[in-house]
Design a protein around this motif. Structure first.
Motif, PDB file in Angstrom:
ATOM      1  N   SER A 268      -6.549  -7.926   0.952  1.00  0.00           N
ATOM      2  CA  SER A 268      -6.832  -6.578   0.455  1.00  0.00           C
ATOM      3  C   SER A 268      -6.938  -6.631  -1.061  1.00  0.00           C
ATOM      4  O   SER A 268      -5.972  -6.921  -1.760  1.00  0.00           O
ATOM      5  CB  SER A 268      -5.709  -5.618   0.868  1.00  0.00           C
ATOM      6  N   LEU A 269      -8.144  -6.381  -1.561  1.00  0.00           N
ATOM      7  CA  LEU A 269      -8.387  -6.341  -3.011  1.00  0.00           C
ATOM      8  C   LEU A 269      -8.609  -4.882  -3.403  1.00  0.00           C
ATOM      9  O   LEU A 269      -9.481  -4.209  -2.851  1.00  0.00           O
ATOM     10  CB  LEU A 269      -9.602  -7.191  -3.377  1.00  0.00           C
ATOM     11  N   LEU A 270      -7.824  -4.390  -4.337  1.00  0.00           N
ATOM     12  CA  LEU A 270      -7.830  -2.977  -4.658  1.00  0.00           C
ATOM     13  C   LEU A 270      -8.823  -2.641  -5.766  1.00  0.00           C
ATOM     14  O   LEU A 270      -9.013  -3.418  -6.705  1.00  0.00           O
ATOM     15  CB  LEU A 270      -6.435  -2.525  -5.103  1.00  0.00           C
ATOM     16  N   THR A 271      -9.429  -1.467  -5.634  1.00  0.00           N
ATOM     17  CA  THR A 271     -10.163  -0.926  -6.767  1.00  0.00           C
ATOM     18  C   THR A 271      -9.141  -0.520  -7.825  1.00  0.00           C
ATOM     19  O   THR A 271      -7.947  -0.353  -7.520  1.00  0.00           O
ATOM     20  CB  THR A 271     -10.966   0.321  -6.372  1.00  0.00           C
ATOM     21  N   PHE A 272      -9.598  -0.322  -9.047  1.00  0.00           N
ATOM     22  CA  PHE A 272      -8.639   0.061 -10.087  1.00  0.00           C
ATOM     23  C   PHE A 272      -8.030   1.427  -9.779  1.00  0.00           C
ATOM     24  O   PHE A 272      -6.864   1.673 -10.068  1.00  0.00           O
ATOM     25  CB  PHE A 272      -9.313   0.060 -11.464  1.00  0.00           C
ATOM     26  N   GLN A 273      -8.818   2.303  -9.161  1.00  0.00           N
ATOM     27  CA  GLN A 273      -8.282   3.613  -8.765  1.00  0.00           C
ATOM     28  C   GLN A 273      -7.165   3.447  -7.740  1.00  0.00           C
ATOM     29  O   GLN A 273      -6.155   4.165  -7.778  1.00  0.00           O
ATOM     30  CB  GLN A 273      -9.393   4.498  -8.196  1.00  0.00           C
ATOM     31  N   GLU A 274      -7.328   2.492  -6.816  1.00  0.00           N
ATOM     32  CA  GLU A 274      -6.268   2.231  -5.838  1.00  0.00           C
ATOM     33  C   GLU A 274      -5.033   1.637  -6.515  1.00  0.00           C
ATOM     34  O   GLU A 274      -3.903   1.910  -6.110  1.00  0.00           O
ATOM     35  CB  GLU A 274      -6.785   1.301  -4.740  1.00  0.00           C
ATOM     36  N   VAL A 275      -5.239   0.838  -7.553  1.00  0.00           N
ATOM     37  CA  VAL A 275      -4.114   0.298  -8.311  1.00  0.00           C
ATOM     38  C   VAL A 275      -3.300   1.434  -8.915  1.00  0.00           C
ATOM     39  O   VAL A 275      -2.069   1.488  -8.781  1.00  0.00           O
ATOM     40  CB  VAL A 275      -4.599  -0.657  -9.433  1.00  0.00           C
ATOM     41  N   THR A 276      -3.992   2.380  -9.564  1.00  0.00           N
ATOM     42  CA  THR A 276      -3.266   3.502 -10.187  1.00  0.00           C
ATOM     43  C   THR A 276      -2.623   4.391  -9.124  1.00  0.00           C
ATOM     44  O   THR A 276      -1.550   4.952  -9.354  1.00  0.00           O
ATOM     45  CB  THR A 276      -4.188   4.345 -11.092  1.00  0.00           C
ATOM     46  N   THR A 277      -3.252   4.481  -7.942  1.00  0.00           N
ATOM     47  CA  THR A 277      -2.650   5.261  -6.843  1.00  0.00           C
ATOM     48  C   THR A 277      -1.334   4.631  -6.397  1.00  0.00           C
ATOM     49  O   THR A 277      -0.337   5.329  -6.192  1.00  0.00           O
ATOM     50  CB  THR A 277      -3.624   5.375  -5.655  1.00  0.00           C
ATOM     51  N   LEU A 278      -1.332   3.301  -6.246  1.00  0.00           N
ATOM     52  CA  LEU A 278      -0.086   2.624  -5.843  1.00  0.00           C
ATOM     53  C   LEU A 278       1.000   2.859  -6.889  1.00  0.00           C
ATOM     54  O   LEU A 278       2.146   3.178  -6.553  1.00  0.00           O
ATOM     55  CB  LEU A 278      -0.335   1.126  -5.641  1.00  0.00           C
ATOM     56  N   PHE A 279       0.648   2.731  -8.155  1.00  0.00           N
ATOM     57  CA  PHE A 279       1.630   2.957  -9.216  1.00  0.00           C
ATOM     58  C   PHE A 279       2.098   4.413  -9.221  1.00  0.00           C
ATOM     59  O   PHE A 279       3.280   4.697  -9.455  1.00  0.00           O
ATOM     60  CB  PHE A 279       1.038   2.577 -10.582  1.00  0.00           C
ATOM     61  N   HIS A 280       1.197   5.342  -8.947  1.00  0.00           N
ATOM     62  CA  HIS A 280       1.546   6.765  -8.883  1.00  0.00           C
ATOM     63  C   HIS A 280       2.610   7.005  -7.805  1.00  0.00           C
ATOM     64  O   HIS A 280       3.654   7.611  -8.072  1.00  0.00           O
ATOM     65  CB  HIS A 280       0.285   7.579  -8.579  1.00  0.00           C
ATOM     66  N   GLU A 281       2.327   6.530  -6.597  1.00  0.00           N
ATOM     67  CA  GLU A 281       3.268   6.763  -5.494  1.00  0.00           C
ATOM     68  C   GLU A 281       4.577   6.004  -5.725  1.00  0.00           C
ATOM     69  O   GLU A 281       5.649   6.484  -5.344  1.00  0.00           O
ATOM     70  CB  GLU A 281       2.642   6.370  -4.157  1.00  0.00           C
ATOM     71  N   PHE A 282       4.495   4.848  -6.364  1.00  0.00           N
ATOM     72  CA  PHE A 282       5.717   4.110  -6.664  1.00  0.00           C
ATOM     73  C   PHE A 282       6.552   4.846  -7.721  1.00  0.00           C
ATOM     74  O   PHE A 282       7.791   4.803  -7.675  1.00  0.00           O
ATOM     75  CB  PHE A 282       5.390   2.693  -7.133  1.00  0.00           C
ATOM     76  N   GLY A 283       5.886   5.541  -8.648  1.00  0.00           N
ATOM     77  CA  GLY A 283       6.619   6.369  -9.610  1.00  0.00           C
ATOM     78  C   GLY A 283       7.415   7.453  -8.903  1.00  0.00           C
ATOM     79  O   GLY A 283       8.581   7.718  -9.229  1.00  0.00           O
ATOM     80  N   HIS A 284       6.783   8.084  -7.897  1.00  0.00           N
ATOM     81  CA  HIS A 284       7.506   9.056  -7.058  1.00  0.00           C
ATOM     82  C   HIS A 284       8.671   8.370  -6.343  1.00  0.00           C
ATOM     83  O   HIS A 284       9.777   8.918  -6.255  1.00  0.00           O
ATOM     84  CB  HIS A 284       6.575   9.631  -5.990  1.00  0.00           C
ATOM     85  N   ALA A 285       8.389   7.170  -5.798  1.00  0.00           N
ATOM     86  CA  ALA A 285       9.413   6.447  -5.035  1.00  0.00           C
ATOM     87  C   ALA A 285      10.631   6.139  -5.906  1.00  0.00           C
ATOM     88  O   ALA A 285      11.781   6.285  -5.461  1.00  0.00           O
ATOM     89  CB  ALA A 285       8.837   5.155  -4.457  1.00  0.00           C
ATOM     90  N   LEU A 286      10.405   5.731  -7.155  1.00  0.00           N
ATOM     91  CA  LEU A 286      11.531   5.485  -8.071  1.00  0.00           C
ATOM     92  C   LEU A 286      12.371   6.743  -8.246  1.00  0.00           C
ATOM     93  O   LEU A 286      13.604   6.689  -8.258  1.00  0.00           O
ATOM     94  CB  LEU A 286      11.013   5.012  -9.433  1.00  0.00           C
ATOM     95  N   HIS A 287      11.698   7.877  -8.385  1.00  0.00           N
ATOM     96  CA  HIS A 287      12.400   9.156  -8.517  1.00  0.00           C
ATOM     97  C   HIS A 287      13.304   9.392  -7.309  1.00  0.00           C
ATOM     98  O   HIS A 287      14.438   9.874  -7.432  1.00  0.00           O
ATOM     99  CB  HIS A 287      11.360  10.275  -8.633  1.00  0.00           C
ATOM    100  N   GLY A 288      12.781   9.016  -6.121  1.00  0.00           N
ATOM    101  CA  GLY A 288      13.558   9.190  -4.894  1.00  0.00           C
ATOM    102  C   GLY A 288      14.645   8.156  -4.695  1.00  0.00           C
ATOM    103  O   GLY A 288      15.664   8.435  -4.048  1.00  0.00           O
ATOM    104  N   MET A 289      14.450   6.947  -5.270  1.00  0.00           N
ATOM    105  CA  MET A 289      15.380   5.838  -5.001  1.00  0.00           C
ATOM    106  C   MET A 289      16.561   5.771  -5.961  1.00  0.00           C
ATOM    107  O   MET A 289      17.558   5.125  -5.664  1.00  0.00           O
ATOM    108  CB  MET A 289      14.623   4.496  -5.067  1.00  0.00           C
TER     109      MET A 289
END
Length: 677
Positions: free
Chosen positions: A456-477
């Motif tokens: 799976s090779l991500l577009t740059f938009q998908e890269v920022t999406t993963l980082f976005h959701e991970f930012g939420h995840a940190l808030h939750g963790m």
């Protein structure tokens, strides 16, 4: 029958035992858990002792935990791994849960106990978090009908029951429409311009359905590359229009009536509770406070962004005419020519970047940045039950090796998964009387799948999406709070996007990129030349993107900051709301509202503006990191305190403690290129 949902989870970290849970367990589990939760509440009401913070407010906080856990598991699966049986159960149990919620919020005897404690608050020696919880519980009752007459309480119950059913139906219709469409291509010539991965993916999709040729769908990893690269303009138009017709067709999945009913019921509910509109009701508990503040905020950005957006689209139209003789640039042309112009202006294409963004490396990069900032580590663990084989599970540990959280990562599209990307939780954090319960967090995305030949090779938009959701995840963790209802992402809605959007900033920083942007075949770190191109192109089309976000925010406010009873035609209403932000000709029979899940199914009604609101916060916050060094330990610790505090304080207070001042929009305008150089 033994029901695993009703028993203590005898698993590592008390994680959900997905493999043991059967469809037939859900309904009886909900019914039993509701019964037990009612008994817990009755025990609080009938306590012969005088109301205290501990026997009333804290006892309320601890009640219904089993029901909460069952609900989290069930409704998360309804989004990420649903089927007809789960959807049927959702329609049956949602009204029961709505009724139970109202049984509590409208209980006068319970409210009387809370009021007694609330009226003594100044003499109770509560710590700040306890005081905030008391305020929240009191408002939760007063804002949700506890003071209504019996007749009006009955009306409120009916409204809430109907709303819970309608919002569920809305989402089910969108999912069905997304899954039902296929663009089948049999002529290889029609694939011209598409990258190999998109063609391979379409071939795999066709094979999985026992069909010849190539199949493209409305799922983002299929839809976006087609719009971005396919040279066949007629087919781009067909796919674009198919997406714009979702839940707006003459069939059983049409959402027009659902929209009107939802908007009107929310308005009636707000009126019943003493508010002018649904937006007035919602925004009372947001940083923005009033609809006028939100509308002024959106319009102020609109004035600043529109000239830049118009200039961008004019340049794109000239480019398309010069390149291919396109006389009128249309919506289905935007992604295609924007990508071509980007290549010309910056000598940068998505395809050039993708080899450096293998999914596993990007995920590890998100983890490694968190390690550098906060000292936390992520260890993949295979002894945790999963709800689907594609899910990966991690133990998250603090710098001393103590358990912080479980993390579930679910990255690829499936028929049972709704479109988009989101973070959610299977269990929230709490630490009442030393009983430390750590959270179980999930990140769900819809990324490009690996093929037979490529990972799976991500577009740059998908890269920022993963980082976005991970930012939420940190808030939750990372909560360092006592009470579940104040932990993690349980914050004001226009603050909740700060940690997610903040984390996206690392995707543009050379120091961060060199941690994970490595060629999937050679292991070569992304060249500085490419990093420079990414940075130079970082605000490409930002005027257009800003206008797009503002249009969604203004549409949300149009539905919710006014009396919606006059809405007759959804398409005409939407067209009027979008008019100030339009940059392209409108399309007949294409409407966004019927699939606008954020505001009609998710939690963003009267809150879509919060993406732009939080951008002001995230740009200002990241500017602080840039001033001190993006991995500066002292700044990172201040930020850790900001997100680990959850909803225990007013968010502006927390932000000022972190930054030393209130946020300024200047950093956002500068980052987006929306100020003249």
């Amino acid at each position: 029958m033994n029901n695993p949902l009703l028993e203590k989870f005898d698993t590592l970290h008390e994680s959900a035992p997905f493999s043991k849970i059967k469809i037939e367990h859900y309904q009886p589990a909900f019914e039993q858990a509701i019964k037990e939760a009612k008994e817990e509440v009755d025990a609080i009401i009938n306590n012969p002792e005088a109301p205290t913070f501990e026997n009333t407010i804290e006892a309320m906080e601890l009640s219904g935990q089993k029901l909460g856990r069952i609900s989290s598991i069930f409704f998360n699966l309804n989004s990420a791994e649903t089927n007809d049986d789960i959807q049927k159960i959702a329609q049956e149990v949602s009204p029961l849960l709505s009724e139970f919620g109202n049984d509590i919020r409208l209980n006068l005897d319970l409210f009387e106990r809370i009021k007694i404690v609330y009226n003594q608050k100044d003499s109770l020696n509560l710590n700040p978090e306890q005081a905030y919880l008391l305020e929240k519980k009191y408002k939760g009752f007063s804002r949700n009908g506890a003071n209504l007459s019996d007749e009006d309480k009955s009306k409120l119950r009916e409204i809430d029951k109907e709303l819970s059913s309608l919002t569920l139906q809305f989402g089910q219709n969108v999912l069905a429409e997304t899954n039902n469409y296929e663009l089948i291509i049999s002529n290889e010539e029609d694939l011209k311009g598409l990258p190999d991965y998109a063609i391979e993916q379409a071939k795999t999709e066709a094979e999985s359905k026992g069909k010849n040729g190539w199949i493209f769908t409305l799922q983002a990893p299929s839809y976006i590359p087609f719009l971005q690269y396919a040279e066949n303009r007629a087919l781009r138009e067909e796919l674009f229009k198919a997406s714009g017709r979702k839940a707006f067709q003459a069939n059983e999945y049409n959402n027009e009536e659902n929209i009107k009913k939802i908007a009107n019921l929310r308005y009636k509910r707000a009126n019943l509770l003493g508010y002018n509109t649904h937006a007035d009701y919602v925004l009372e508990e947001r940083m923005a406070k009033t609809p006028a503040t939100v509308i002024d905020f959106l319009n102020d950005l609109l004035v600043k962004a529109k000239p830049f957006a118009e200039k961008e689209i004019a340049e794109l139209a000239d480019f398309a005419k010069r390149l291919d003789g396109i006389e009128t640039l249309q919506r289905w042309d935007h992604a295609y020519y924007a990508e071509k112009l980007k290549q010309e202006k910056f000598n940068l294409s998505e395809e050039e970047l993708k080899p450096y963004f293998q999914l596993e490396n990007v995920e590890k990069g998100a983890f490694d940045i968190a390690t550098k900032l906060f000292g936390i580590t992520f260890n993949e663990i295979n002894t945790i039950d999963k709800y689907h084989e594609e899910v990966t599970t991690y133990e998250v540990l603090d710098k001393d090796g103590n358990f912080l959280s479980l993390l579930y990562a679910d990255y690829f599209p499936r028929a049972g998964k709704r479109p988009g990307a989101w973070m959610t939780s299977f269990r929230e954090a709490s630490n009442v009387n030393g009983n430390s319960i750590r959270p179980h967090i999930s990140m769900v995305c819809n990324f490009t799948k690996p093929t037979k030949d490529k990972p799976s090779l991500l577009t740059f938009q998908e890269v920022t999406t993963l980082f976005h959701e991970f930012g939420h995840a940190l808030h939750g963790m990372l909560p360092n709070t006592i009470y579940e209802s104040l932990a993690g992402t349980n914050v004001y809605w226009d603050f909740v996007e700060l940690p997610s959007q903040f984390y996206e900033n690392f995707c543009y920083e050379p120091e961060a990129l060199e941690l994970f942007a490595k060629h999937y075949e050679t292991g070569e770190i992304i060249p500085q030349e490419l990093i420079d191109k990414v940075k130079n192109a970082s605000n490409y089309m930002d005027g257009y993107q800003t206008m797009r976000q503002l249009s969604f925010g203004l549409l949300d406010m149009a539905y919710h900051a006014n009396d919606p009873s006059t809405i007759t035609a959804v398409q005409e209403f939407e067209k009027e709301a979008f008019a100030p932000t339009e940059l392209y000709p409108s399309i007949e029979n294409n409407v966004m509202s019927p699939s606008f899940s954020h505001i009609f199914q998710g939690g963003y009604s009267s809150g879509y503006y919060s993406y732009k609101w939080a951008e002001v916060l995230d740009a200002d916050a990241f500017a602080f990191f840039q001033e001190t060094g993006i991995f500066n330990e002292e700044t990172a610790q201040k930020y850790y305190k900001l997100i680990s505090s959850g909803g225990t304080k007013d968010p502006m207070e927390l932000y000022v403690e972190f930054r030393g001042k209130k946020p300024s929009p200047e950093a956002l305008l500068k980052r987006a290129g929306l100020v003249e150089a």
